[in-house]
Design a protein around this motif. Sequence first.
Motif, PDB file in Angstrom:
ATOM      1  N   LYS A 182       0.849  -1.087   0.134  1.00  0.00           N
ATOM      2  CA  LYS A 182       0.157   0.011  -0.020  1.00  0.00           C
ATOM      3  C   LYS A 182       0.841   1.367   0.054  1.00  0.00           C
ATOM      4  N   ILE A 183       0.404   2.193  -0.683  1.00  0.00           N
ATOM      5  CA  ILE A 183       0.889   3.618  -0.453  1.00  0.00           C
ATOM      6  C   ILE A 183      -0.070   4.397   0.648  1.00  0.00           C
ATOM      7  N   LYS A 184       0.811   4.948   1.882  1.00  0.00           N
ATOM      8  CA  LYS A 184       0.221   5.629   2.563  1.00  0.00           C
ATOM      9  C   LYS A 184       0.581   7.013   2.876  1.00  0.00           C
ATOM     10  N   MET A 185      -0.083   7.779   3.485  1.00  0.00           N
ATOM     11  CA  MET A 185       0.026   9.284   3.930  1.00  0.00           C
ATOM     12  C   MET A 185      -0.803   9.349   5.228  1.00  0.00           C
ATOM     13  N   HIS A 186       0.062   9.640   6.288  1.00  0.00           N
ATOM     14  CA  HIS A 186      -0.518   9.719   7.562  1.00  0.00           C
ATOM     15  C   HIS A 186      -1.346   8.712   8.159  1.00  0.00           C
ATOM     16  N   ASN A 187      -0.635   7.614   7.794  1.00  0.00           N
ATOM     17  CA  ASN A 187      -1.162   6.279   7.983  1.00  0.00           C
ATOM     18  C   ASN A 187      -2.702   5.930   7.284  1.00  0.00           C
ATOM     19  N   VAL A 188      -2.727   6.711   6.213  1.00  0.00           N
ATOM     20  CA  VAL A 188      -4.256   6.490   5.460  1.00  0.00           C
ATOM     21  C   VAL A 188      -3.806   6.045   4.283  1.00  0.00           C
ATOM     22  N   ASP A 189      -4.387   4.826   3.594  1.00  0.00           N
ATOM     23  CA  ASP A 189      -4.235   4.276   2.319  1.00  0.00           C
ATOM     24  C   ASP A 189      -4.683   5.185   1.293  1.00  0.00           C
ATOM     25  N   VAL A 190      -3.734   5.644   0.208  1.00  0.00           N
ATOM     26  CA  VAL A 190      -3.977   6.415  -0.571  1.00  0.00           C
ATOM     27  C   VAL A 190      -3.659   5.860  -2.133  1.00  0.00           C
TER      28      VAL A 190
END
Length: 553
Positions: free
Chosen positions: A61-69
């Motif tokens: 997965k690609i995450k930003m601030h631990n959110v999947d994006v």
Amino acid sequence: MANNGEPADIKHVKSISKIWLVPFIAVCMGGWMFYHQWSNQGPLISIVFENASGLEAGKTKIKMHNVDVGEVKSIELTEDLQKVLVTARMSANSEGLLRENTEFWSVNPRISLNGISGLNTLVSGTYINMSTNLEGRSSRDFVALSAPPITPSGTPGLHVTLNSNAEFAFKEGDPVIYKGLKVGEFESIYFNFDERVVYYNTFIQAPYHKLITTNTKFWNTSGVEMDIGANGFKVKSSSIETLITNGVAFGVPEGMPQGERVNERSYFSIHESYESAAEERYKESAKFVILVDDTVRGLRIGAPVEYRGIKVGKVLEINPPNGKQHKWLDSGVAIPVVIGIQPGRVEQTDDAAGIEFINQQIKIWVENGFRASLQTGNLLTGALFVNLEQYPNAPVAQMEQFQQYSVIPSISNEFSQITEKVSAILDNINDMDLVQMSSAANQMMADISASANSMNSTADDFAETLKEMDEQQVSVKLAAALSGIAELTRGFSSGSKTNNEIYDTLETLQHRLRELQPLLLELNQAPNSLIFDKSPKPYLQPGSQPNTQQGNR
């Protein structure tokens, strides 16, 4: 119709079976779903990695601030076979996050001097993290970072660039300290080959970035700082973190104004210590030369220049090149030392007017015995400093010129003076004719021996003379003296007239003393009885007549 002999009329009915509605509806629904999926899916991006360690297509997965994006769709080698090309599908709402300064990096467990990170991937597996500050143009092609960034994009704070002429003393992740508190880190290092200067891109976190002003100074606080110089032995350390790694501290040195706040990237130099950073507040120096006849071993550039124990400047240069570099090797030629007297240290303006005042004052003082000398500041290390003093008994001197500098006359230091005196004494001893002194000493001993023999002879003659005296005559005189002493003793013996007279005198004196004893007792009790009447007086009470009865008691 057959019975009448006429042919039958056959009609073809054109109709579609209702059963075909089912696939038609299925196709429409599939098309709608395809269109919906296509219109709502995010953009497809490519990311170049150094390697594909921990990455899996369809899982990572690609995450930003631990959110999947986003999610990795495929992994393949680049055309030059040197790196890995990762294709990923982003979510639809991530369109605005894909900017040219967006950063990607893989998150794995990491252990370093700066700490431990990525431990959560031991359970969840490796993932790709991203950060952006929503600035710049839109982009679909990216190059991943080889390691997590020190400061992710969008973090509030201030970027500054530090430079140093010293060796590569710092690395990425080293701390920036303010009064013992970590407020920033080194992000990247760049070496300019033309300038031969190391530049460190550094980030100061908010709200501490507000402390950066035009007068802010940065200095090295790495490990334990030890300084052995003319001022003694010093040991300093900053935080525990800088004992393990390296680091810098910053602040406005005491005595300097705070300056204006810095709001954009600026350049600062890294000083060796706080003391060298504090020296920056003294911009100007009145430069002079002292010509040293003694050794300059132990004197170094930056050594203090003091006037009666107060620091007024520092040593700027030792034996400056003047086109005659070999002449000082000749016997008797002094070694020039350039010193700077800073107007700001002597309560003068730190500008050209202050320098002019120092020049005029030093010229007057030199005519009245102002001299310079090298003194030992540390007996353990032998470090020297320049001492300026007034010597009223010094011979009159005028300021000379050495190159473009005025010369302050110098004198030998105390140690050199003592050495010269000891050398003079040794020279006098060496100049003595020891052979002649030895002969004179032998002659003196011979004379003393002859005098002793003469005294012995005189003593023998005196003894012989005593023996020749008339022993009988001496005996007669001694007998007469003893007879007189016996006669005197008989005159004081018991029963003699003299003895009786002495006894009577002592007895009379004792009788008189007994008669005076009552009088002495009365005087002892009432010393005024010889002057005042001793009869009793009537006793008086306040507000009454004299009581004769009470007075007669």
